[in-house]
Design a protein around this motif. Structure first.
Motif, PDB file in Angstrom:
ATOM      1  N   VAL A 264      71.109  36.060  -6.700  1.00  0.00           N
ATOM      2  CA  VAL A 264      69.636  36.217  -6.494  1.00  0.00           C
ATOM      3  C   VAL A 264      69.664  37.908  -5.902  1.00  0.00           C
ATOM      4  CG1 VAL A 264      67.573  35.941  -5.548  1.00  0.00           C
ATOM      5  CG2 VAL A 264      68.754  34.004  -6.427  1.00  0.00           C
ATOM      6  N   LYS A 265      70.238  38.044  -4.827  1.00  0.00           N
ATOM      7  CA  LYS A 265      70.305  39.178  -4.187  1.00  0.00           C
ATOM      8  C   LYS A 265      71.379  40.299  -4.617  1.00  0.00           C
ATOM      9  CE  LYS A 265      68.806  37.273   0.122  1.00  0.00           C
ATOM     10  NZ  LYS A 265      69.405  36.707   1.966  1.00  0.00           N
ATOM     11  N   GLY A 266      72.305  39.666  -5.284  1.00  0.00           N
ATOM     12  CA  GLY A 266      73.523  40.586  -5.775  1.00  0.00           C
ATOM     13  C   GLY A 266      73.308  40.868  -7.328  1.00  0.00           C
ATOM     14  N   HIS A 267      72.620  40.063  -8.079  1.00  0.00           N
ATOM     15  CA  HIS A 267      72.549  40.245  -9.295  1.00  0.00           C
ATOM     16  C   HIS A 267      71.236  40.224 -10.006  1.00  0.00           C
ATOM     17  CE1 HIS A 267      77.001  39.490  -8.946  1.00  0.00           C
ATOM     18  NE2 HIS A 267      77.102  40.030  -9.879  1.00  0.00           N
ATOM     19  N   GLY A 268      70.341  40.005  -9.328  1.00  0.00           N
ATOM     20  CA  GLY A 268      68.781  40.141  -9.579  1.00  0.00           C
ATOM     21  C   GLY A 268      68.586  38.853 -10.516  1.00  0.00           C
ATOM     22  N   GLY A 269      69.264  37.835 -10.331  1.00  0.00           N
ATOM     23  CA  GLY A 269      69.037  36.585 -11.265  1.00  0.00           C
ATOM     24  C   GLY A 269      68.555  35.340 -10.482  1.00  0.00           C
ATOM     25  N   THR A 270      68.523  34.309 -11.079  1.00  0.00           N
ATOM     26  CA  THR A 270      68.142  33.128 -10.285  1.00  0.00           C
ATOM     27  C   THR A 270      69.095  32.195 -10.599  1.00  0.00           C
ATOM     28  OG1 THR A 270      67.105  32.275 -12.596  1.00  0.00           O
ATOM     29  CG2 THR A 270      65.616  33.774 -10.985  1.00  0.00           C
ATOM     30  N   ILE A 271      68.812  30.846  -9.586  1.00  0.00           N
ATOM     31  CA  ILE A 271      69.763  29.680  -9.603  1.00  0.00           C
ATOM     32  C   ILE A 271      68.992  28.615  -9.340  1.00  0.00           C
ATOM     33  CG2 ILE A 271      70.200  30.297  -7.196  1.00  0.00           C
ATOM     34  CD1 ILE A 271      73.033  28.808  -8.055  1.00  0.00           C
ATOM     35  N   ASP A 272      68.697  27.557 -10.311  1.00  0.00           N
ATOM     36  CA  ASP A 272      67.799  26.513 -10.117  1.00  0.00           C
ATOM     37  C   ASP A 272      68.787  25.320 -10.208  1.00  0.00           C
ATOM     38  OD1 ASP A 272      65.175  27.700  -9.841  1.00  0.00           O
ATOM     39  OD2 ASP A 272      65.752  28.379 -11.929  1.00  0.00           O
ATOM     40  N   ILE A 273      68.207  24.131  -9.824  1.00  0.00           N
ATOM     41  CA  ILE A 273      68.873  22.887  -9.895  1.00  0.00           C
ATOM     42  C   ILE A 273      67.974  21.917 -10.393  1.00  0.00           C
ATOM     43  CG2 ILE A 273      69.850  20.975  -8.372  1.00  0.00           C
ATOM     44  CD1 ILE A 273      70.013  23.256  -6.055  1.00  0.00           C
ATOM     45  N   GLU A 274      68.439  20.924 -11.027  1.00  0.00           N
ATOM     46  CA  GLU A 274      67.743  19.756 -11.800  1.00  0.00           C
ATOM     47  C   GLU A 274      68.668  18.681 -11.569  1.00  0.00           C
ATOM     48  OE1 GLU A 274      67.132  20.568 -15.687  1.00  0.00           O
ATOM     49  OE2 GLU A 274      65.738  22.129 -15.555  1.00  0.00           O
ATOM     50  N   SER A 275      68.312  17.598 -10.883  1.00  0.00           N
ATOM     51  CA  SER A 275      69.279  16.648 -10.511  1.00  0.00           C
ATOM     52  C   SER A 275      68.426  15.250 -10.316  1.00  0.00           C
ATOM     53  CB  SER A 275      69.776  16.827  -9.052  1.00  0.00           C
ATOM     54  OG  SER A 275      70.875  15.809  -8.935  1.00  0.00           O
ATOM     55  N   GLU A 276      68.935  14.195 -10.735  1.00  0.00           N
ATOM     56  CA  GLU A 276      68.505  12.679 -10.605  1.00  0.00           C
ATOM     57  C   GLU A 276      69.558  11.975  -9.832  1.00  0.00           C
ATOM     58  OE1 GLU A 276      66.907   9.088 -13.091  1.00  0.00           O
ATOM     59  OE2 GLU A 276      67.098  10.833 -14.102  1.00  0.00           O
ATOM     60  N   GLU A 277      69.266  11.569  -8.732  1.00  0.00           N
ATOM     61  CA  GLU A 277      70.134  10.361  -7.733  1.00  0.00           C
ATOM     62  C   GLU A 277      70.954   9.395  -8.617  1.00  0.00           C
ATOM     63  OE1 GLU A 277      70.431   8.751  -3.321  1.00  0.00           O
ATOM     64  OE2 GLU A 277      68.693   9.064  -4.384  1.00  0.00           O
ATOM     65  N   GLY A 278      72.094   9.515  -8.650  1.00  0.00           N
ATOM     66  CA  GLY A 278      72.739   8.450  -9.446  1.00  0.00           C
ATOM     67  C   GLY A 278      73.254   8.560 -10.815  1.00  0.00           C
ATOM     68  N   GLU A 279      72.566   9.982 -11.310  1.00  0.00           N
ATOM     69  CA  GLU A 279      72.739  10.326 -12.851  1.00  0.00           C
ATOM     70  C   GLU A 279      73.578  11.604 -13.143  1.00  0.00           C
ATOM     71  OE1 GLU A 279      71.996   8.437 -15.154  1.00  0.00           O
ATOM     72  OE2 GLU A 279      71.304   6.920 -13.799  1.00  0.00           O
ATOM     73  N   GLY A 280      73.310  12.493 -11.837  1.00  0.00           N
ATOM     74  CA  GLY A 280      73.982  13.844 -12.291  1.00  0.00           C
ATOM     75  C   GLY A 280      73.158  15.078 -11.674  1.00  0.00           C
ATOM     76  N   SER A 281      73.781  16.068 -11.921  1.00  0.00           N
ATOM     77  CA  SER A 281      72.905  17.410 -11.744  1.00  0.00           C
ATOM     78  C   SER A 281      73.278  18.616 -12.621  1.00  0.00           C
ATOM     79  CB  SER A 281      73.526  17.569 -10.153  1.00  0.00           C
ATOM     80  OG  SER A 281      73.438  17.060  -9.233  1.00  0.00           O
ATOM     81  N   VAL A 282      72.149  19.458 -12.738  1.00  0.00           N
ATOM     82  CA  VAL A 282      72.369  20.692 -13.541  1.00  0.00           C
ATOM     83  C   VAL A 282      72.078  21.635 -12.838  1.00  0.00           C
ATOM     84  CG1 VAL A 282      71.784  21.889 -15.519  1.00  0.00           C
ATOM     85  CG2 VAL A 282      71.542  19.304 -15.621  1.00  0.00           C
ATOM     86  N   PHE A 283      72.842  22.731 -12.657  1.00  0.00           N
ATOM     87  CA  PHE A 283      72.888  23.925 -12.000  1.00  0.00           C
ATOM     88  C   PHE A 283      72.636  25.211 -13.078  1.00  0.00           C
ATOM     89  CE2 PHE A 283      74.452  21.555  -8.450  1.00  0.00           C
ATOM     90  CZ  PHE A 283      73.888  22.094  -7.087  1.00  0.00           C
ATOM     91  N   ILE A 284      71.595  25.885 -12.896  1.00  0.00           N
ATOM     92  CA  ILE A 284      71.145  26.752 -14.015  1.00  0.00           C
ATOM     93  C   ILE A 284      71.156  28.105 -13.386  1.00  0.00           C
ATOM     94  CG2 ILE A 284      69.453  27.572 -15.886  1.00  0.00           C
ATOM     95  CD1 ILE A 284      68.456  24.350 -15.410  1.00  0.00           C
ATOM     96  N   ILE A 285      71.923  29.085 -13.840  1.00  0.00           N
ATOM     97  CA  ILE A 285      71.994  30.652 -13.500  1.00  0.00           C
ATOM     98  C   ILE A 285      71.380  31.238 -14.480  1.00  0.00           C
ATOM     99  CG2 ILE A 285      73.436  32.306 -12.691  1.00  0.00           C
ATOM    100  CD1 ILE A 285      75.607  30.279 -11.732  1.00  0.00           C
ATOM    101  N   MET A 286      70.566  32.181 -14.083  1.00  0.00           N
ATOM    102  CA  MET A 286      69.874  32.978 -15.071  1.00  0.00           C
ATOM    103  C   MET A 286      70.302  34.737 -14.601  1.00  0.00           C
ATOM    104  SD  MET A 286      68.454  31.367 -17.276  1.00  0.00           S
ATOM    105  CE  MET A 286      67.525  32.233 -18.412  1.00  0.00           C
ATOM    106  N   LEU A 287      70.942  35.385 -15.456  1.00  0.00           N
ATOM    107  CA  LEU A 287      71.597  36.614 -15.253  1.00  0.00           C
ATOM    108  C   LEU A 287      70.716  37.706 -16.144  1.00  0.00           C
ATOM    109  CD1 LEU A 287      75.284  36.106 -14.657  1.00  0.00           C
ATOM    110  CD2 LEU A 287      73.678  36.325 -12.835  1.00  0.00           C
ATOM    111  N   PRO A 288      70.173  38.818 -15.607  1.00  0.00           N
ATOM    112  CA  PRO A 288      69.328  39.839 -16.450  1.00  0.00           C
ATOM    113  C   PRO A 288      70.628  40.377 -17.116  1.00  0.00           C
ATOM    114  CG  PRO A 288      69.209  40.242 -14.124  1.00  0.00           C
ATOM    115  CD  PRO A 288      70.000  38.914 -14.113  1.00  0.00           C
ATOM    116  N   LEU A 289      70.427  40.874 -18.404  1.00  0.00           N
ATOM    117  CA  LEU A 289      71.115  41.882 -19.286  1.00  0.00           C
ATOM    118  C   LEU A 289      71.197  42.974 -18.942  1.00  0.00           C
ATOM    119  CD1 LEU A 289      71.026  40.158 -22.672  1.00  0.00           C
ATOM    120  CD2 LEU A 289      72.920  40.561 -21.307  1.00  0.00           C
ATOM    121  N   LYS A 290      69.890  43.574 -18.341  1.00  0.00           N
ATOM    122  CA  LYS A 290      69.792  45.179 -17.835  1.00  0.00           C
ATOM    123  C   LYS A 290      69.183  44.748 -16.487  1.00  0.00           C
ATOM    124  CE  LYS A 290      68.904  46.708 -22.690  1.00  0.00           C
ATOM    125  NZ  LYS A 290      67.974  47.349 -23.544  1.00  0.00           N
TER     126      LYS A 290
END
Length: 290
Positions: A264-290
């Protein structure tokens, strides 16, 4: 009297300011030490994976070198007999072996350079980075690092890397730390779930999926696992400094917070979490091209 009180007040303010400045300096020093400790911890995670990774190309180099020595002895014999046709064929085999030695030597060299890049302090300079190559490298190192600790652990690694993905201006060693942290956490979650299900006899196969794609002017990196998942009530705390779900001594609680700062601070992107207990997690990183 007022003048004297004013002087005493100013002196008191100066003393308090000096104390606060000293405390702030100590806090910054402690923070830097903790961050360095986290970086060294991630380097430790890499060590076993690197040892495993580098062994393969070194084995190839040794094997092809031994075969080439034998071929050169045969080459001398054929030349002594005057059989130039066979000598030329053997020379061709030696040439192919040397190409393979060169290829695997370069592979070993790239692994060592990757380790050094991860361990050295960040220069802060961004450079065009192949996200697919970076993710693939750290995925294998994280996996082999865990397997070096637990030989019984096996996971299916699935990659969906978008073709012709444009390079992103990043600080590679910093983004590498982020990916290593996410992969290590994902493997840990699947390892814990595997241990939980062993007693019940349920069939479970750890799976880690890494996906990259371009969405508009951004690059998305998705890290999905089918591990233990993150309880909903702590999902908003998971990126906070010193918050960890691992047992005492197994995690610093800084890995994800540092990852957040880098993205977020170093690359101006975002990091989000989608998770369901017992089922697993997804970490989503978005990085701007410019």
């Amino acid at each position: 009297l007022i003048a004297q009180q004013k002087m005493e007040l100013e002196q008191l303010v100066e003393e308090r300011t000096a104390e606060l400045t000293h405390s702030l300096a100590e806090l910054k020093q402690t923070q830097n030490q903790l961050i360095q400790s986290e970086k060294m911890a991630s380097l430790g995670e890499l060590t076993a994976g690197i040892a495993h990774e580098i062994q393969n190309p070194l084995n190839f180099v040794n094997n092809f070198s031994e075969v080439s020595i034998e071929l050169l002895d045969e080459l001398k014999e054929e030349l002594a007999k005057g059989d130039t046709e066979e000598a030329i064929a053997i020379a061709g085999d030696v040439s192919q072996n040397l190409e393979k030695i060169n290829h695997h030597g370069r592979r070993a060299d790239s692994i060592v350079k990757g380790m050094l890049q991860h361990s050295r302090a960040s220069s802060g300079q961004k450079e065009p980075t192949d996200i697919n190559a970076l993710a693939d490298e750290y995925l294998r190192l994280a996996y082999h690092g865990l397997r070096a600790k637990d030989k019984s652990f096996n996971a299916e690694l699935i990659t969906h890397f978008a073709q012709d993905l444009p390079k992103v201006n990043t600080i590679p060693q910093d983004l590498g730390r982020v990916l290593l942290n996410l992969f290590t956490n994902a493997f840990y979650a699947t390892q814990q779930k595997s241990l939980q299900l062993q007693s019940s006899g349920d069939v479970y196969k750890p799976v880690l999926t890494v996906t990259t794609m371009q969405i508009g002017n951004e690059i998305e990196i998705r890290v999905r696992d089918n591990g233990t998942g993150i309880p909903e009530e702590i999902q908003d705390k998971i990126l906070q400094p010193f918050f960890t779900t691992k047992p005492t001594g197994e995690g610093t609680g800084l890995g994800l917070s540092l990852s957040y700062d880098i993205v977020v601070k170093g690359h101006g992107g975002t990091i989000d979490i989608e998770s369901e207990e017992g089922e697993g997690s997804v970490f989503i990183i978005m990085l701007p091209l410019k």
